[in-house]
Each structure stands twice: as C-alpha cells, then as structure tokens.
Design a protein around this motif. Structure first.
Motif, PDB file in Angstrom:
ATOM      1  N   UNK A  78      -9.597 -38.684  11.177  1.00  0.00           N
ATOM      2  CA  UNK A  78      -9.555 -37.572  10.224  1.00  0.00           C
ATOM      3  C   UNK A  78     -10.280 -37.882   8.917  1.00  0.00           C
ATOM      4  N   UNK A  79     -10.827 -39.057   8.808  1.00  0.00           N
ATOM      5  CA  UNK A  79     -11.548 -39.399   7.593  1.00  0.00           C
ATOM      6  C   UNK A  79     -12.119 -40.789   7.690  1.00  0.00           C
ATOM      7  N   UNK A  80     -12.874 -41.130   6.696  1.00  0.00           N
ATOM      8  CA  UNK A  80     -13.456 -42.459   6.682  1.00  0.00           C
ATOM      9  C   UNK A  80     -14.428 -42.610   5.544  1.00  0.00           C
ATOM     10  N   UNK A  81     -15.147 -43.671   5.619  1.00  0.00           N
ATOM     11  CA  UNK A  81     -16.142 -44.000   4.617  1.00  0.00           C
ATOM     12  C   UNK A  81     -16.930 -45.179   5.118  1.00  0.00           C
ATOM     13  N   UNK A  82     -17.768 -45.749   4.291  1.00  0.00           N
ATOM     14  CA  UNK A  82     -18.593 -46.872   4.743  1.00  0.00           C
ATOM     15  C   UNK A  82     -17.783 -48.052   5.291  1.00  0.00           C
ATOM     16  N   UNK A  83     -16.560 -48.243   4.740  1.00  0.00           N
ATOM     17  CA  UNK A  83     -15.749 -49.406   5.124  1.00  0.00           C
ATOM     18  C   UNK A  83     -14.359 -49.030   5.624  1.00  0.00           C
ATOM     19  N   UNK A  84     -14.027 -47.743   5.665  1.00  0.00           N
ATOM     20  CA  UNK A  84     -12.650 -47.363   6.003  1.00  0.00           C
ATOM     21  C   UNK A  84     -12.599 -46.280   7.059  1.00  0.00           C
ATOM     22  N   UNK A  85     -11.423 -46.197   7.683  1.00  0.00           N
ATOM     23  CA  UNK A  85     -11.152 -45.222   8.734  1.00  0.00           C
ATOM     24  C   UNK A  85      -9.740 -44.698   8.530  1.00  0.00           C
ATOM     25  N   UNK A  86      -9.560 -43.385   8.629  1.00  0.00           N
ATOM     26  CA  UNK A  86      -8.238 -42.776   8.549  1.00  0.00           C
ATOM     27  C   UNK A  86      -7.952 -42.133   9.901  1.00  0.00           C
ATOM     28  N   UNK A  87      -6.833 -42.519  10.492  1.00  0.00           N
ATOM     29  CA  UNK A  87      -6.415 -42.021  11.807  1.00  0.00           C
ATOM     30  C   UNK A  87      -5.082 -41.298  11.700  1.00  0.00           C
ATOM     31  N   UNK A  88      -4.898 -40.311  12.557  1.00  0.00           N
ATOM     32  CA  UNK A  88      -3.598 -39.680  12.737  1.00  0.00           C
ATOM     33  C   UNK A  88      -3.243 -39.756  14.220  1.00  0.00           C
ATOM     34  N   UNK A  89      -2.045 -40.249  14.479  1.00  0.00           N
ATOM     35  CA  UNK A  89      -1.521 -40.332  15.839  1.00  0.00           C
ATOM     36  C   UNK A  89      -0.334 -39.374  15.949  1.00  0.00           C
ATOM     37  N   UNK A  90      -0.245 -38.679  17.082  1.00  0.00           N
ATOM     38  CA  UNK A  90       0.921 -37.848  17.366  1.00  0.00           C
ATOM     39  C   UNK A  90       1.480 -38.264  18.715  1.00  0.00           C
ATOM     40  N   UNK A  91       2.744 -38.669  18.724  1.00  0.00           N
ATOM     41  CA  UNK A  91       3.430 -39.103  19.947  1.00  0.00           C
ATOM     42  C   UNK A  91       4.267 -37.953  20.479  1.00  0.00           C
ATOM     43  N   UNK A  92       4.097 -37.670  21.784  1.00  0.00           N
ATOM     44  CA  UNK A  92       4.761 -36.548  22.433  1.00  0.00           C
ATOM     45  C   UNK A  92       5.483 -37.042  23.680  1.00  0.00           C
ATOM     46  N   UNK A  93       6.648 -36.469  23.938  1.00  0.00           N
ATOM     47  CA  UNK A  93       7.386 -36.690  25.187  1.00  0.00           C
ATOM     48  C   UNK A  93       7.704 -35.314  25.758  1.00  0.00           C
ATOM     49  N   UNK A  94       7.279 -35.086  26.987  1.00  0.00           N
ATOM     50  CA  UNK A  94       7.532 -33.807  27.663  1.00  0.00           C
ATOM     51  C   UNK A  94       7.141 -32.602  26.797  1.00  0.00           C
ATOM     52  N   UNK A  95       6.001 -32.705  26.128  1.00  0.00           N
ATOM     53  CA  UNK A  95       5.486 -31.600  25.343  1.00  0.00           C
ATOM     54  C   UNK A  95       6.075 -31.443  23.952  1.00  0.00           C
ATOM     55  N   UNK A  96       6.990 -32.325  23.562  1.00  0.00           N
ATOM     56  CA  UNK A  96       7.626 -32.247  22.243  1.00  0.00           C
ATOM     57  C   UNK A  96       7.194 -33.427  21.387  1.00  0.00           C
ATOM     58  N   UNK A  97       6.744 -33.138  20.168  1.00  0.00           N
ATOM     59  CA  UNK A  97       6.362 -34.210  19.244  1.00  0.00           C
ATOM     60  C   UNK A  97       7.595 -35.009  18.855  1.00  0.00           C
ATOM     61  N   UNK A  98       7.515 -36.338  19.003  1.00  0.00           N
ATOM     62  CA  UNK A  98       8.644 -37.206  18.669  1.00  0.00           C
ATOM     63  C   UNK A  98       8.347 -38.104  17.472  1.00  0.00           C
TER      64      UNK A  98
END
Length: 142
Positions: A78-98
């Motif tokens: 979801x973002x970054x720069x010359x030296x950085x990285x921004x990540x978003x993780x979403x964990x789901x079980x049976x279609x529901x975000x946990x």
C-alpha cells in the motif's frame, strides 16, 4: 495482491482454546515472506546481504480462531519509497476477517548496517503492485 494459506497447528492453541496472539504474527510473517518472494526479494536475493526488516507493525485481533482453522492471508503493498515498503495483511477464516496487520519495513544492507534503496527492478515491481490502502490502515492505537 498476494495470498498465503496456513492451517492452525495444535501447538498454536492457548489455554483459552484459541489461536495464541503470537501465532497471528507468525502467520503474518509467513505472508510477508510470500510478498518478498513475489517481488524478487527471495532466497537468492537474500544472499546479497540485503533484506526487508520490519520496523513497525500494528496488529488488530478481530475474532477468535479455533483449532485446525484454515487461515487465508491476503497481502497488499500500500505504499513505499526508495528504501521502505508498507504492507497490509488481512487474515480470514471461512470468509470472516479475524485479524489485520499493517507494517512498515525497510530495505537493509546488513554489512552496511543501514537502510539502502531498492534495486531499480524491485522498485519497479513495488510500484506496479501498489494498491490503495484498506480503511483500517493508518489508524493509531487508542
């Protein structure tokens, strides 16, 4: 977007009968590894002495996870720069975000002991893969 799957192991269950909080982070770490592989920051790249180092993370525990559940983690750059990285993780079980995790990682040269710019081809892949941030990104605790 990258997807990682992991079944909950019996030893990850805590005294309350749910996935222990440390293992959410472990699985998010595996998902980060999958993103690194997708970008070319794989095992061969790590031999250069450069890698991503997580410097900040924000985890939200949304629902309890029981034994033997299949965890599906969707990861977005979801973002970054010359030296950085921004990540978003979403964990789901049976279609529901946990759970969700937002993290900031730096591209570090271990020998130099500092953050360094990504190689051009990796920076280009990051730019190609960057998506809008989900609604939960950027929130503060409190």
């Amino acid at each position: 977007m990258t997807e990682f799957r992991q079944r909950v192991r019996p030893e990850w269950i805590d005294y309350n009968g749910h996935l222990s909080e440390a293992y959410y982070v472990l699985v998010f770490g595996f998902a980060t590894d999958a993103v690194m592989d997708r970008l070319g920051l794989d095992a061969a790249y790590l031999e250069t002495g450069r890698s991503l180092y997580t410097v900040e993370a924000h985890v939200r525990y949304l629902r309890e996870v029981g034994p033997d559940a299949e965890l599906v983690v969707t990861s977005r750059i979801v973002g970054g720069g010359p030296k950085k990285l921004v990540l978003c993780h979403e964990m789901v079980v049976d279609g529901t975000a946990v759970a969700t995790e937002e993290l900031l990682a730096l591209h570090v040269d271990s020998a130099a002991g500092r953050a360094v710019p990504f190689p051009d081809e990796i920076a280009a892949r990051i730019a190609e893969c960057t998506e809008p941030a989900p609604e939960y990104a950027g929130r503060a605790i409190g």
